[in-house]
Design a protein around this motif. Structure first.
Motif, PDB file in Angstrom:
ATOM      1  N   LYS A  62     -35.144 -27.911  28.821  1.00  0.00           N
ATOM      2  CA  LYS A  62     -35.409 -29.427  28.727  1.00  0.00           C
ATOM      3  C   LYS A  62     -34.770 -30.566  29.085  1.00  0.00           C
ATOM      4  N   CYS A  63     -35.284 -31.379  29.506  1.00  0.00           N
ATOM      5  CA  CYS A  63     -34.502 -32.731  29.978  1.00  0.00           C
ATOM      6  C   CYS A  63     -33.976 -33.554  28.635  1.00  0.00           C
ATOM      7  N   PRO A  64     -32.528 -33.398  28.403  1.00  0.00           N
ATOM      8  CA  PRO A  64     -32.213 -34.294  26.902  1.00  0.00           C
ATOM      9  C   PRO A  64     -32.412 -35.625  26.900  1.00  0.00           C
ATOM     10  N   SER A  65     -32.931 -36.441  27.957  1.00  0.00           N
ATOM     11  CA  SER A  65     -33.220 -37.714  28.123  1.00  0.00           C
ATOM     12  C   SER A  65     -34.918 -37.943  27.708  1.00  0.00           C
ATOM     13  N   CYS A  66     -35.646 -37.533  28.604  1.00  0.00           N
ATOM     14  CA  CYS A  66     -37.104 -37.524  28.231  1.00  0.00           C
ATOM     15  C   CYS A  66     -37.783 -36.563  27.512  1.00  0.00           C
ATOM     16  N   HIS A  67     -37.174 -35.331  27.540  1.00  0.00           N
ATOM     17  CA  HIS A  67     -37.878 -34.199  26.677  1.00  0.00           C
ATOM     18  C   HIS A  67     -38.964 -33.811  27.128  1.00  0.00           C
ATOM     19  N   ASP A  68     -39.468 -34.195  28.377  1.00  0.00           N
ATOM     20  CA  ASP A  68     -40.880 -33.708  29.030  1.00  0.00           C
ATOM     21  C   ASP A  68     -40.411 -32.965  30.348  1.00  0.00           C
ATOM     22  N   GLY A  69     -39.472 -33.469  30.953  1.00  0.00           N
ATOM     23  CA  GLY A  69     -39.259 -32.682  32.310  1.00  0.00           C
ATOM     24  C   GLY A  69     -38.322 -31.618  32.124  1.00  0.00           C
ATOM     25  N   GLU A  70     -37.853 -30.825  33.108  1.00  0.00           N
ATOM     26  CA  GLU A  70     -37.043 -29.581  33.017  1.00  0.00           C
ATOM     27  C   GLU A  70     -35.701 -30.142  33.985  1.00  0.00           C
ATOM     28  N   ILE A  71     -34.657 -29.422  33.576  1.00  0.00           N
ATOM     29  CA  ILE A  71     -33.438 -29.709  34.536  1.00  0.00           C
ATOM     30  C   ILE A  71     -33.562 -28.823  35.898  1.00  0.00           C
ATOM     31  N   CYS A  72     -33.242 -29.622  37.004  1.00  0.00           N
ATOM     32  CA  CYS A  72     -33.435 -28.840  38.247  1.00  0.00           C
ATOM     33  C   CYS A  72     -32.158 -29.168  39.077  1.00  0.00           C
ATOM     34  N   VAL A  73     -32.128 -28.174  40.047  1.00  0.00           N
ATOM     35  CA  VAL A  73     -30.883 -28.232  40.941  1.00  0.00           C
ATOM     36  C   VAL A  73     -31.482 -28.703  42.266  1.00  0.00           C
ATOM     37  N   ARG A  74     -31.190 -29.595  42.880  1.00  0.00           N
ATOM     38  CA  ARG A  74     -31.604 -30.227  44.095  1.00  0.00           C
ATOM     39  C   ARG A  74     -30.552 -29.989  45.199  1.00  0.00           C
ATOM     40  N   ARG A  75     -30.790 -29.689  46.435  1.00  0.00           N
ATOM     41  CA  ARG A  75     -29.930 -29.770  47.521  1.00  0.00           C
ATOM     42  C   ARG A  75     -30.530 -30.451  48.624  1.00  0.00           C
ATOM     43  N   PRO A  76     -30.239 -31.857  48.528  1.00  0.00           N
ATOM     44  CA  PRO A  76     -30.843 -32.494  49.725  1.00  0.00           C
ATOM     45  C   PRO A  76     -29.851 -32.983  50.686  1.00  0.00           C
ATOM     46  N   PHE A  77     -30.417 -33.156  52.074  1.00  0.00           N
ATOM     47  CA  PHE A  77     -29.437 -33.576  52.881  1.00  0.00           C
ATOM     48  C   PHE A  77     -29.280 -35.150  53.053  1.00  0.00           C
ATOM     49  N   ILE A  78     -27.861 -35.517  52.979  1.00  0.00           N
ATOM     50  CA  ILE A  78     -27.482 -36.955  52.955  1.00  0.00           C
ATOM     51  C   ILE A  78     -26.494 -37.195  53.963  1.00  0.00           C
ATOM     52  N   ALA A  90     -29.476 -37.811  35.387  1.00  0.00           N
ATOM     53  CA  ALA A  90     -28.809 -37.050  36.365  1.00  0.00           C
ATOM     54  C   ALA A  90     -27.412 -36.829  35.867  1.00  0.00           C
ATOM     55  N   THR A  91     -26.641 -35.737  36.544  1.00  0.00           N
ATOM     56  CA  THR A  91     -25.265 -35.399  35.971  1.00  0.00           C
ATOM     57  C   THR A  91     -24.716 -34.512  36.877  1.00  0.00           C
ATOM     58  N   LYS A  92     -23.134 -34.485  36.968  1.00  0.00           N
ATOM     59  CA  LYS A  92     -22.401 -33.565  38.006  1.00  0.00           C
ATOM     60  C   LYS A  92     -22.255 -32.294  37.225  1.00  0.00           C
ATOM     61  N   GLN A  93     -22.264 -32.269  35.878  1.00  0.00           N
ATOM     62  CA  GLN A  93     -22.052 -30.928  35.345  1.00  0.00           C
ATOM     63  C   GLN A  93     -23.086 -30.915  34.095  1.00  0.00           C
ATOM     64  N   LEU A  94     -23.443 -29.634  34.024  1.00  0.00           N
ATOM     65  CA  LEU A  94     -24.330 -29.188  32.781  1.00  0.00           C
ATOM     66  C   LEU A  94     -23.941 -28.466  31.882  1.00  0.00           C
ATOM     67  N   VAL A  95     -23.758 -28.546  30.715  1.00  0.00           N
ATOM     68  CA  VAL A  95     -23.225 -27.500  29.878  1.00  0.00           C
ATOM     69  C   VAL A  95     -24.493 -26.583  29.387  1.00  0.00           C
ATOM     70  N   LEU A  96     -24.246 -25.338  29.685  1.00  0.00           N
ATOM     71  CA  LEU A  96     -25.401 -24.409  29.465  1.00  0.00           C
ATOM     72  C   LEU A  96     -25.262 -23.642  27.811  1.00  0.00           C
ATOM     73  N   ASN A  97     -26.310 -23.350  27.440  1.00  0.00           N
ATOM     74  CA  ASN A  97     -26.240 -22.714  26.115  1.00  0.00           C
ATOM     75  C   ASN A  97     -26.013 -21.155  26.340  1.00  0.00           C
ATOM     76  N   VAL A  98     -25.158 -20.937  27.146  1.00  0.00           N
ATOM     77  CA  VAL A  98     -24.793 -19.402  27.551  1.00  0.00           C
ATOM     78  C   VAL A  98     -23.328 -19.400  27.315  1.00  0.00           C
ATOM     79  N   THR A  99     -22.902 -18.170  26.503  1.00  0.00           N
ATOM     80  CA  THR A  99     -21.303 -18.106  26.342  1.00  0.00           C
ATOM     81  C   THR A  99     -20.810 -17.143  27.383  1.00  0.00           C
ATOM     82  N   ARG A 146     -18.669 -21.762  25.981  1.00  0.00           N
ATOM     83  CA  ARG A 146     -19.812 -22.005  26.892  1.00  0.00           C
ATOM     84  C   ARG A 146     -19.534 -22.299  28.299  1.00  0.00           C
ATOM     85  N   LEU A 147     -20.565 -22.030  29.099  1.00  0.00           N
ATOM     86  CA  LEU A 147     -20.525 -22.235  30.556  1.00  0.00           C
ATOM     87  C   LEU A 147     -21.150 -23.557  30.814  1.00  0.00           C
TER      88      LEU A 147
END
Length: 70
Positions: A7-23, A42-51, A58-59
């Protein structure tokens, strides 16, 4: 777009996604909310709830598409 099923920590409605656009001819990795542009999380790092199985910390998923220990 790859959804990470977190879940998105900001809006709590969306999901965290990884996008790879060409710029400008380069692939840029973006970690953010699936509700973009309505949610601007948006973030450059995402702390996962996985050890880490080696050290127990945490990873972190970085924008370079690398998993690291914290």
């Amino acid at each position: 777009m790859e959804k990470l099923h977190l879940k998105c920590p900001s809006c709590h409605d969306g999901e965290i996604c990884v996008r790879r656009p060409f710029i400008n001819g380069y692939i840029v990795i973006m970690i953010g909310c699936s509700r973009y542009p309505y949610c601007s999380f948006a973030t450059k790092q995402l702390v996962l709830n996985v050890t880490c199985r080696f050290c127990g910390s945490r990873l972190v998923l970085s924008s370079e598409d690398i998993l690291r220990c914290t």
